[in-house]
Design an enzyme around this catalytic site. Structure first.
Site, short mmCIF file in Angstrom:
data_model
loop_
_atom_site.label_atom_id
_atom_site.label_comp_id
_atom_site.label_asym_id
_atom_site.label_seq_id
_atom_site.Cartn_x
_atom_site.Cartn_y
_atom_site.Cartn_z
N LYS A 129 0.84 -1.20 0.00
CA LYS A 129 0.00 0.00 0.00
C LYS A 129 0.88 1.26 0.00
O LYS A 129 2.01 1.20 0.49
CB LYS A 129 -0.96 -0.01 1.20
CG LYS A 129 -0.25 0.11 2.56
CD LYS A 129 0.00 1.55 2.96
CE LYS A 129 0.97 1.67 4.08
NZ LYS A 129 1.39 3.06 4.32
N ASP A 159 0.41 8.65 3.58
CA ASP A 159 0.97 7.29 3.50
C ASP A 159 0.58 6.48 4.74
O ASP A 159 0.07 5.37 4.60
CB ASP A 159 2.49 7.36 3.33
CG ASP A 159 3.12 5.99 3.29
OD1 ASP A 159 3.10 5.37 2.22
OD2 ASP A 159 3.62 5.53 4.33
#
Length: 304
Positions: free
Chosen positions: A89, A167
């Protein structure tokens, strides 16, 4: 027999999470790595991805742990070569990139798995089950950590495509989109950009349903990863990134399971066995919306 897999990008997340999960996996055999400098002891190492693909057609799956900026090119090459691909991810720099990869995977008849490790935290499935069918009155996310601890010297996080505080924040959004009984969408955002950086170091996101998320990468001391959801019956809370579950402050017993990354690789093995892909972009949609709707505030310069 375990399937052969290669790990591409041997940095901090690969060493801390991917390598241990693969070494313990009954489904996968880590037989090669690709990295400009990193290696895994006892595992065949390559430093050129194109040469690796040509030399090892027997390796049918590739896990990409690279930063998001170069990941599309690597994934596109791997899928085009008929390899199954797992994406760390966030799955890419942009939604369009990942849509293109999903279409390519379908054309080539291979698996593409856009993984969200925080969804595999011990309390997430139980929280989702408890919230099912209940009305949500509101909630809050507090996701505050120290970028110097978790991304030491990694300037890519502050470059375009690196997402900045989004993030880690996308981990919270991956949990939120998994557990809520009804979807929500962003209505407003405030993004704090260091004067010398291209991505935000802090953000506040407001959603429909009276939900707010606060992300900050300047946290010193104890780190905080909390999600609280209010319902008419009780307040449910996931603590420590989803590792602990509370209902009205009372800790709930949980099945710890294999851990986040072992669970990801088990899921990848299942997808490959069934010939399916899984590309859920709901968390990334919220990030893209925040970048569109966000009011930008300049804050003090940041240096590692």
């Amino acid at each position: 027999m375990p399937r052969k897999i290669a790990l591409v990008g041997i940095g901090k997340i690969a060493r801390d999470s991917h390598v241990p999960a693969l070494q313990a996996s009954p489904d996968w055999d880590l037989v090669a790595t690709v990295s400009r400098s990193g290696k895994v002891e006892g595992v065949e190492a390559h430093d050129d991805f194109d040469a690796f693909l040509a030399a090892r057609p027997d390796i049918g799956a590739i896990s990409l742990c690279l930063p998001p900026q170069p990941r599309f090119d690597y994934a596109q090459k791997a899928l085009s070569a008929g390899r199954h691909v797992m994406l760390e991810k966030p799955p890419g720099q942009t939604l369009a990139e990942v849509h293109a990869l999903a279409a390519l995977a379908a054309t080539r008849g291979v698996t593409l798995y856009a993984s969200w490790h925080s969804r595999m935290a011990a309390g997430v499935a139980a929280a989702k089950a408890w919230l099912a069918g209940r009305a949500v009155r509101g909630g809050r996310i507090i996701w505050k950590e120290d970028v110097r601890k978790w991304h030491p010297g990694q300037d890519w996080v502050f470059e375009p495509g690196g997402m900045g505080v989004m993030d880690p924040g996308i981990n919270a959004l991956s949990i939120l989109t998994e557990i809520l009984p009804e979807p929500v969408h962003l209505t407003a955002a405030t993004l704090e950009f260091p004067e010398n950086r291209h991505t935000p170091i802090a953000a506040t996101l407001d959603f429909t349903g009276n939900l707010r998320a606060e992300f900050d990468w300047r946290q010193e001391g104890p780190q905080r990863w909390d999600i609280e959801i209010d319902t008419p019956q009780a307040r449910i809370a996931l603590r420590d990134g989803g590792a602990r579950l509370e209902i009205d402050g009372a800790a709930q017993a949980l099945d710890e399971g294999p851990g986040e990354y072992p669970a990801l690789y088990a899921r990848m093995a299942d997808l490959v066995a069934r010939g399916d892909s899984e590309v859920d972009l709901a968390p990334m949609v919220h990030v893209a919306d925040a970048m569109t709707l966000g009011r930008r505030i300049a804050v003090a310069p940041f240096a590692f």
